[in-house]
Design an enzyme around this catalytic site. Structure first.
Site, PDB file in Angstrom:
ATOM      1  CG  HIS A   1      11.664   0.897  -5.465  1.00 50.43           C
ATOM      2  ND1 HIS A   1      11.679  -0.140  -6.380  1.00 50.43           N
ATOM      3  CD2 HIS A   1      10.352   1.255  -5.343  1.00 50.43           C
ATOM      4  CE1 HIS A   1      10.446  -0.403  -6.783  1.00 50.43           C
ATOM      5  NE2 HIS A   1       9.613   0.433  -6.178  1.00 50.43           N
TER       6      HIS A   1
ATOM      7  CG  ASP B   1       6.909  -0.752  -8.835  1.00 50.14           C
ATOM      8  OD1 ASP B   1       7.346   0.071  -8.011  1.00 50.14           O
ATOM      9  OD2 ASP B   1       6.551  -1.893  -8.537  1.00 50.14           O
TER      10      ASP B   1
ATOM     11  CD  GLU C   1       8.936  -1.045  -2.882  1.00 48.37           C
ATOM     12  OE1 GLU C   1       7.807  -0.827  -2.419  1.00 48.37           O
ATOM     13  OE2 GLU C   1       9.116  -1.742  -3.905  1.00 48.37           O
ATOM     14  CD  GLU C   2       9.050  -4.100  -6.562  1.00 49.59           C
ATOM     15  OE1 GLU C   2       8.258  -4.790  -5.898  1.00 49.59           O
ATOM     16  OE2 GLU C   2       8.683  -3.159  -7.283  1.00 49.59           O
TER      17      GLU C   2
ATOM     18  CD  GLU D   1       6.493   2.192  -4.691  1.00 47.75           C
ATOM     19  OE1 GLU D   1       6.038   1.938  -5.824  1.00 47.75           O
ATOM     20  OE2 GLU D   1       7.322   1.470  -4.129  1.00 47.75           O
TER      21      GLU D   1
END
Length: 811
Positions: free
Chosen positions: A185, A197, A231-232, A258
């Site tokens: 992501h 991330d 995704e967050e 991830e």
């Protein structure tokens, strides 16, 4: 020398195993320990025991050596080849380009336009360069809309509108029927560049795409590369792909990339469900496979407050997969420090009878010793908390080892020393080493049996702790009987324990590497000293299991206890004096305090639709146990005089929670401030309200607002929701019986319309509905007052801030 050697080779008579002899033997023993050459004389017990200094040196050296081996193994990284395979330097260029635009929250230009544009440009470059090759490359930009319920964070419902997925299908030119999905992501939280991330994973996937597309031999099966852009926002884009995209039906397995830290080794922390062929394929393909079934079972237990797209593909796609993540240095996860320069290029490249009674008694002493030790260390943790020194170890981890580790080790040794001298008696010392080895074996065996009975794969850990020590002990039985606890015996004994112990110490490292930074974002209600003290004590208890053997084979423990006591006292005094400050703004090793500030305006309406009250302020949330203890001396206006209280008659206490985590952070503060006036205010209206034939009331609403909003529903007494237009149609409530709906949208999203049905209306109205808006980017994100207070925060704090509104209506 001859006399000493002769004595040490005498086999102790079997009648002495658990019972003292008559007094004659003691009277006959020579004062100088040298019993002449009489073979009928009994050996001096002290000659069969280790000297205290030697025992301490052996055990501490053994532990430190294995701890060094663990850290050395963590530095083992794959050095990439610049051509022919994966090129880490080229992947780094992608990483730096993606992160150069800054934070990329869903709905922002940085996420929806700039990053998507860069990904499409790079994918098109790969397609152009490989057009003549054996592969076909297809690109699709998906902007799905959907909804689902999830039991994460107590349970809530998520709704997304036109979020972004960039999907790339790589297959032989003749086509393929089966595909593997690779997922990353590119979106971030609002205040972080998100290098680890999860930009680094997207950079890795771009380079993998380049490498595979350039292969001269065609792939047997296809690969779908999914660069997901939401995704967050709690796993929204992956849900949109796996439930709506036409390619999803051909996916047979997936790999999710991830991060919960920055760099280091990537670790497989989830696999399945079932399908062990995936793990075999990973082990075969990875140059340095790195996985732990213990990590999987801990993660899936819910102890770690986090989740990944793995859950979505597993639960909604019903396909097996592997979850890989960087876990090292989680202190800077989701902060401004998560930048590209912190990720090493190498990290990118690497991706019966009486004896039974005595055994039971010994096991009882061991377990009682553990409980007393844990209780004692928790009392120390309570004292540290009452002194206001919580989280002193956040920046100084080994201070916790010195305080809680010394206390735990000292207490265990003291308990067994007292048991040896007062309960068993000196004449039994030599044979108590045998007994307590068997006790450790018994307890690990019980653990193995329990984990196996529950069907947990983590049973392999106690299996190692049973098999290796047992084999070692059997091989050394003759040596021990003839020479006692000699230096040779002790060295060989520790050598036999090395393999299971080094693996167990690696697991301990993983636990601390994950949980230490998590304590900095676990809210104000979980006492971190209790957690850290418990973890350190458990580590000491497990590591000491086969070292109990040595406590009963050491001549004395007084100097060991004195040394541990001194370390404990000195560390406790230093902690009490406040010399270990929890946080650090050192850019090379930041340990920031996380704090959230929302400049918000709240409006409350009554049953008649009139404004009941309205206020504005800067709402402050601290996400660790120290709250504002260290903030108040720097910013005096943020103090407990402005601490808020939860209004139980208002949805989610009447405050604009972005996620349903109010149970984690019950301490927050509200500093009066001027009203906020976003350029794009929320438009919320009740479209219709009608009674159904089956006795419920159906209410339909429309909402138009920023890219991130939260909807709160709180039925009044006697009322309940029966169905709604979200998720699978079944309302998902949280731990407090309220309903939380997380909403986000991408670009050019239409008005959000939803409905629900409520039954059993009460006299005091049916339901309270609240909508909060969150402005994470653009001009609406900042206000003058917010900027003014942000500048007051010290370098060791990481304040995340934005503008929000909260509007409540009663019906």
């Amino acid at each position: 020398m001859e006399s000493d050697t002769a004595v040490r080779r005498i086999k102790p008579p079997g009648t002495q195993r658990y019972a003292a002899q008559d007094g004659e033997g003691a009277q006959d023993r020579c004062e100088d320990n040298g019993c002449g050459g009489d073979p009928k004389r009994k050996p001096e017990v002290r000659l069969l025991l280790l000297r205290e200094g030697l025992a301490a040196a052996l055990l501490s050296g053994f532990v430190l050596l294995l701890w060094g081996v663990v850290h050395l193994s963590l530095q083992q990284l794959v050095i990439g080849k610049p051509s022919g395979e994966f090129n880490a330097e080229r992947a780094r260029q992608h990483l730096e380009q993606i992160t150069s635009v800054g934070p990329r929250p869903v709905g922002s230009r940085e996420n929806e336009v700039l990053t998507v544009g860069y990904l499409l440009e790079q994918i098109e470059n790969v397609r152009a360069r490989t057009a003549a090759g054996p592969h076909r490359l297809t690109v699709d930009v998906q902007r799905p809309t959907g909804s689902f319920s999830i039991d994460f964070l107590g349970g809530f419902t998520s709704f997304y509108d036109r979020v972004t997925n960039v999907a790339v299908k790589l297959e032989p030119k003749g086509g393929a029927q089966h595909f593997v999905l690779a997922n990353c992501h590119f979106d971030t939280v609002a205040n972080s560049p998100g290098a680890s991330d999860d930009a680094v994973s997207c950079a890795v996937m771009l380079e993998v795409l380049h490498a595979l597309a350039n292969q001269s031999a065609a792939l047997h099966h296809g690969v779908v590369f999914l660069f997901n852009g939401a995704e967050e926002n709690i796993l929204q884009a992956s849900h949109g792909f796996i439930t709506q995209h036409p390619w999803a039906k051909q996916i047979r397995a997936f790999i999710n990339l991830e991060a919960a830290g920055v760099g280091g080794k990537e670790v497989v922390f989830q696999t399945g469900p079932e399908n062990p062929w995936l793990v075999k394929a990973y082990v075969h393909a990875a140059k340095h496979p790195f996985a732990s079934v213990v990590g999987q079972e801990v993660f899936q237990s819910g102890v770690i407050p986090s989740d990944t797209d793995f859950r979505i593909y597993r639960d909604f796609g019903n396909i097996p997969g592997i979850d890989l993540a960087f876990i090292e240095n989680g202190f800077i996860y989701h902060t401004k420090y998560d930048t590209a320069n912190r990720i090493l290029t190498d990290s990118i490249q690497r991706a019966g009878g009486r004896y039974v009674r005595k055994l039971a008694c010994g096991a009882g002493v061991a377990v009682l010793g553990w409980l007393v030790t844990l209780l004692s260390v928790l009392i120390v943790a309570l004292l540290v908390t009452l002194l206001g020194r919580s989280m002193f170890w956040y920046t100084h981890f080994y201070a916790a080892v010195c305080l809680y580790g010394a206390a735990a080790a000292g207490k265990l040794i003291l308990i067994h020393t007292l048991a040896r001298n007062l309960y068993y008696g000196v004449s039994l010392i030599y044979h108590l080493g045998d007994l307590y080895f068997d006790v450790s074996l018994l307890l690990w065996g019980c653990g193995l049996l329990w984990l196996t009975q529950r069907g947990l794969c983590s049973a392999y850990v106690p299996m190692l702790m049973v098999a290796f020590p047992l084999v070692t002990r059997l091989l050394l039985t003759k040596e021990f009987k003839h020479r006692g606890a000699s230096l040779q015996y002790s060295g060989l004994y520790l050598l036999g324990l090395a393999l299971p112990y080094v693996h167990f110490m690696f697991l301990i490292w993983v636990v601390f590497e994950i949980f230490t930074p998590i304590m900095g974002r676990s809210g104000t209600e979980i006492p971190p000293e209790v957690v850290m003290a418990s973890l350190v004590t458990l580590a000491i208890v497990f590591l000491s299991s086969y070292f109990l053997h040595f406590i009963y084979l050491t001549r004395s423990t007084k100097w060991i206890l004195a040394a541990l006591g001194s370390v404990f006292v000195v560390t406790f005094l230093l902690v009490s004096a406040g010399l270990f400050f929890p946080y650090s703004g050192n850019p090379n090793s930041p340990r920031p305090k996380r704090i959230f500030l929302q400049h918000t305006t709240r409006t409350f309406h009554n049953l008649q639709g009139q404004v009941e009250s309205r206020d504005s302020g800067i709402w402050v949330n601290s996400f660790d146990f120290t709250a504002v203890q260290h903030i108040t001396p720097v910013i005096p206006e943020i103090n407990d005089s402005i601490r808020t209280r939860c209004r139980e008659d208002r949805p989610f206490c009447g405050y604009p929670w972005f996620l349903p985590v109010k149970f984690l952070s019950r301490k927050n503060w509200y500093l009066p401030a001027a009203e906020v006036s976003p350029g794009a205010p929320v438009e919320f209206s009740l479209l219709s309200k009608e009674e159904t034939r089956w006795g419920t009331v159906k209410m339909t609403f429309s909402v138009k607002g920023p890219s991130h909003m939260s909807l709160y529903l709180m039925p009044h007494r006697g009322a309940s929701l029966s169905t709604w237009s979200l998720g699978d149609g079944t309302p998902q409530y949280d731990l407090n019986g309220e309903y939380f709906v997380f909403y986000s949208h991408g670009l050019d999203a239409p008005t959000w319309t939803f409905w629900f049905e409520i039954q059993v209306p009460s006299e005091e109205g049916m339901i309270s509905v609240a909508i909060s808006t969150h402005y994470f980017f653009g001009e609406d994100r900042r206000t003058a007052q917010l900027e003014e207070i942000l500048h007051k925060f010290p370098a060791w704090a990481f304040p995340s801030s934005w503008v929000s509104t909260y509007d409540m209506y009663r019906y």
